[in-house]
Design an enzyme around this catalytic site. Structure first.
Site, PDB file in Angstrom:
ATOM      1  N   ASN A  13      73.719  12.676  23.491  1.00  0.00           N
ATOM      2  CA  ASN A  13      74.890  12.730  24.585  1.00  0.00           C
ATOM      3  C   ASN A  13      74.931  11.593  25.301  1.00  0.00           C
ATOM      4  OD1 ASN A  13      75.575  13.648  27.046  1.00  0.00           O
ATOM      5  ND2 ASN A  13      73.899  14.889  27.884  1.00  0.00           N
ATOM      6  N   LYS A  47      76.957  11.219  27.667  1.00  0.00           N
ATOM      7  CA  LYS A  47      77.137  11.434  29.229  1.00  0.00           C
ATOM      8  C   LYS A  47      78.461  10.619  29.603  1.00  0.00           C
ATOM      9  CE  LYS A  47      72.263  12.013  30.065  1.00  0.00           C
ATOM     10  NZ  LYS A  47      71.276  11.881  30.711  1.00  0.00           N
ATOM     11  N   HIS A  64      73.191  21.695  31.087  1.00  0.00           N
ATOM     12  CA  HIS A  64      72.519  20.339  31.393  1.00  0.00           C
ATOM     13  C   HIS A  64      71.995  20.179  32.511  1.00  0.00           C
ATOM     14  CE1 HIS A  64      71.525  16.046  31.505  1.00  0.00           C
ATOM     15  NE2 HIS A  64      71.477  16.183  30.251  1.00  0.00           N
ATOM     16  N   GLU A  93      71.919  17.976  34.734  1.00  0.00           N
ATOM     17  CA  GLU A  93      72.945  17.299  35.646  1.00  0.00           C
ATOM     18  C   GLU A  93      74.072  18.254  36.044  1.00  0.00           C
ATOM     19  OE1 GLU A  93      73.583  13.802  32.995  1.00  0.00           O
ATOM     20  OE2 GLU A  93      71.707  13.123  33.154  1.00  0.00           O
ATOM     21  N   GLU A  98      64.492  19.736  28.371  1.00  0.00           N
ATOM     22  CA  GLU A  98      64.697  18.618  29.087  1.00  0.00           C
ATOM     23  C   GLU A  98      63.997  18.530  30.571  1.00  0.00           C
ATOM     24  OE1 GLU A  98      68.280  16.099  26.967  1.00  0.00           O
ATOM     25  OE2 GLU A  98      68.671  17.150  28.977  1.00  0.00           O
ATOM     26  N   GLY A 102      66.376   9.648  31.887  1.00  0.00           N
ATOM     27  CA  GLY A 102      66.965   8.743  32.319  1.00  0.00           C
ATOM     28  C   GLY A 102      65.821   7.652  33.160  1.00  0.00           C
ATOM     29  N   SER A 149      64.177  10.706  27.781  1.00  0.00           N
ATOM     30  CA  SER A 149      63.650   9.309  27.374  1.00  0.00           C
ATOM     31  C   SER A 149      63.141   9.250  25.934  1.00  0.00           C
ATOM     32  CB  SER A 149      62.676   8.840  28.520  1.00  0.00           C
ATOM     33  OG  SER A 149      63.211   8.775  29.973  1.00  0.00           O
TER      34      SER A 149
HETATM   35  P1  13P Z   1      67.862  10.213  28.544  1.00  0.00           P
HETATM   36  O1  13P Z   1      67.473   9.956  27.116  1.00  0.00           O
HETATM   37  O2  13P Z   1      68.807   8.873  28.800  1.00  0.00           O
HETATM   38  O3  13P Z   1      66.581  10.243  29.260  1.00  0.00           O
HETATM   39  O4  13P Z   1      68.782  11.514  28.649  1.00  0.00           O
HETATM   40  C1  13P Z   1      68.386  12.517  28.258  1.00  0.00           C
HETATM   41  C2  13P Z   1      69.501  13.728  28.309  1.00  0.00           C
HETATM   42  O5  13P Z   1      69.694  14.066  29.625  1.00  0.00           O
HETATM   43  C3  13P Z   1      70.155  13.986  27.109  1.00  0.00           C
HETATM   44  O6  13P Z   1      70.779  15.180  27.264  1.00  0.00           O
END
Ligand code: 13P
Length: 251
Positions: A9, A11, A95, A97, A167, A173, A212
Site C-alpha cells: 500500500n 498510500k 483502511h 486511515e 491492521e 506506521g 509495521s
Molecule cells: P505500515 O506498514 O507503514 O505500518 O502501514 C501499514 C498499512 O497501513 C498498510 O495498509
C-alpha cells in the site's frame, strides 16, 4: 491451501517518476515471481502507468479506495468500473486511515466492498482496533463488529471472493508491530467468525496482517497458521525490502 498474498500500500507517497522507478525495480527483482501473489496499490493517478510497467511481470494491481456508487455526480470519486478498466484486480476498502481521517463507517465500508465485487474486483477489507480499544479489552468486539457488518450486508458467500486484512491501528506506521502471537489470535478470531457462517469459505479465506511489517519480522508473522500474507505500507516503498517480504511469504 491458501496462496499467500503480499500487497504494497503505497498510500499518498511518491511522484510519477518515483512510482515508475519503484515498480521497475520490483520487476527487476522478480518480486512477483516467487510463491506468493504480489500486488502494489499506488495512488489512483498512477494506476495506469504502473499497470503498463508491471504488465506481464506477475505483479498485480490494486487501488487504495473506491466509491460505493456506480457512476454519476460524485465529484472527486473513482468508481469500481473505472478501477477495473485501468487494470486493477484488487481494492483496499475500510483502511483505518479512511475510517479515522475521512469518517468512513462500517456501513459505507460494506457498500464499497459490494461495489468492488460487482465489477470483479477483490476487496481487501481492513479491520483493526485502536490502542485505546485494545487496552480497554474491546479488541474482540471491535473486530467482530467490523466483520459482521460486511457479513450482514454482503453475505458470507461474498467472502469467497475477498481478502481480509487485520491492521491494528496502533501498529500502523509506528514501528510497533503486533507480535506473531497477537496477530495469530486476531486472525483466528476473524476466521472463526466467518466459519460460524460457512466453514469452507472460512478455510479458504486469505487474512493478511498489516502494521509495521518489515523484512526483519515478516517471516515470523507469515509463519503463523492463520496469517496468509501482509498488507505493507512504509516498507513497500523500498524495492529491496518489499521483495524480501514477498520472498518470506513464499512456500
Ligand atoms: P505500515 O506498514 O507503514 O505500518 O502501514 C501499514 C498499512 O497501513 C498498510 O495498509
Amino acid at each position: 491451501m491458501r496462496r499467500a498474498l503480499v500487497a504494497g500500500n503505497w498510500k499518498m507517497h511518491g511522484s510519477l517518476a518515483e512510482s515508475g522507478r519503484l515498480v521497475d525495480e520490483l520487476v527487476a527483482l522478480r518480486a512477483g515471481a516467487g510463491g506468493a501473489e504480489v500486488i502494489v496499490c499506488p495512488p489512483f493517478v498512477y494506476l495506469s502507468e504502473i499497470a503498463r510497467r508491471a504488465g506481464g511481470a506477475a505483479i498485480g494491481l490494486g487501488a487504495q479506495d473506491v466509491c460505493a456508487e456506480e457512476s454519476g455526480a460524485h465529484t472527486g470519486e473513482v468508481s469500481a468500473a473505472m478501477l477495473a478498466d485501468v487494470g486493477c484486480s484488487y481494492v483496499i476498502v475500510g483502511h483505518s486511515e479512511r475510517r479515522s481521517l475521512y469518517g468512513e463507517d462500517d456501513a459505507l465500508v460494506a457498500r464499497k466492498f459490494v461495489a468492488a465485487q460487482r465489477h470483479g474486483l477483490v476487496p481487501i477489507l481492513c479491520v483493526g482496533e485502536s490502542l485505546a480499544e485494545r487496552e480497554s479489552g474491546a479488541m474482540p468486539a471491535v473486530v467482530t463488529r467490523q466483520v459482521d457488518v460486511v457479513l450482514q450486508v454482503a453475505g458470507v458467500a461474498a467472502f469467497a471472493g475477498a481478502v481480509v486484512a487485520y491492521e491494528p491501528v496502533w501498529a500502523i506506521g509506528t514501528g510497533r508491530t503486533a507480535s506473531a502471537g497477537q496477530a495469530q489470535e486476531v486472525h483466528a478470531l476473524i476466521r472463526g467468525r466467518i466459519a460460524a457462517s460457512d466453514a469452507t469459505i472460512a478455510a479458504s479465506l486469505r487474512i493478511l496482517y498489516g502494521g509495521s511489517v518489515k523484512a526483519a519480522n515478516a517471516a515470523e508473522l507469515f509463519a503463523m497458521p492463520d496469517v496468509d500474507g501482509g498488507l505493507v505500507g512504509g516498507a513497500s516503498l523500498q524495492a529491496g525490502e518489499f521483495a524480501t517480504i514477498c520472498a518470506a511469504a513464499g512456500p
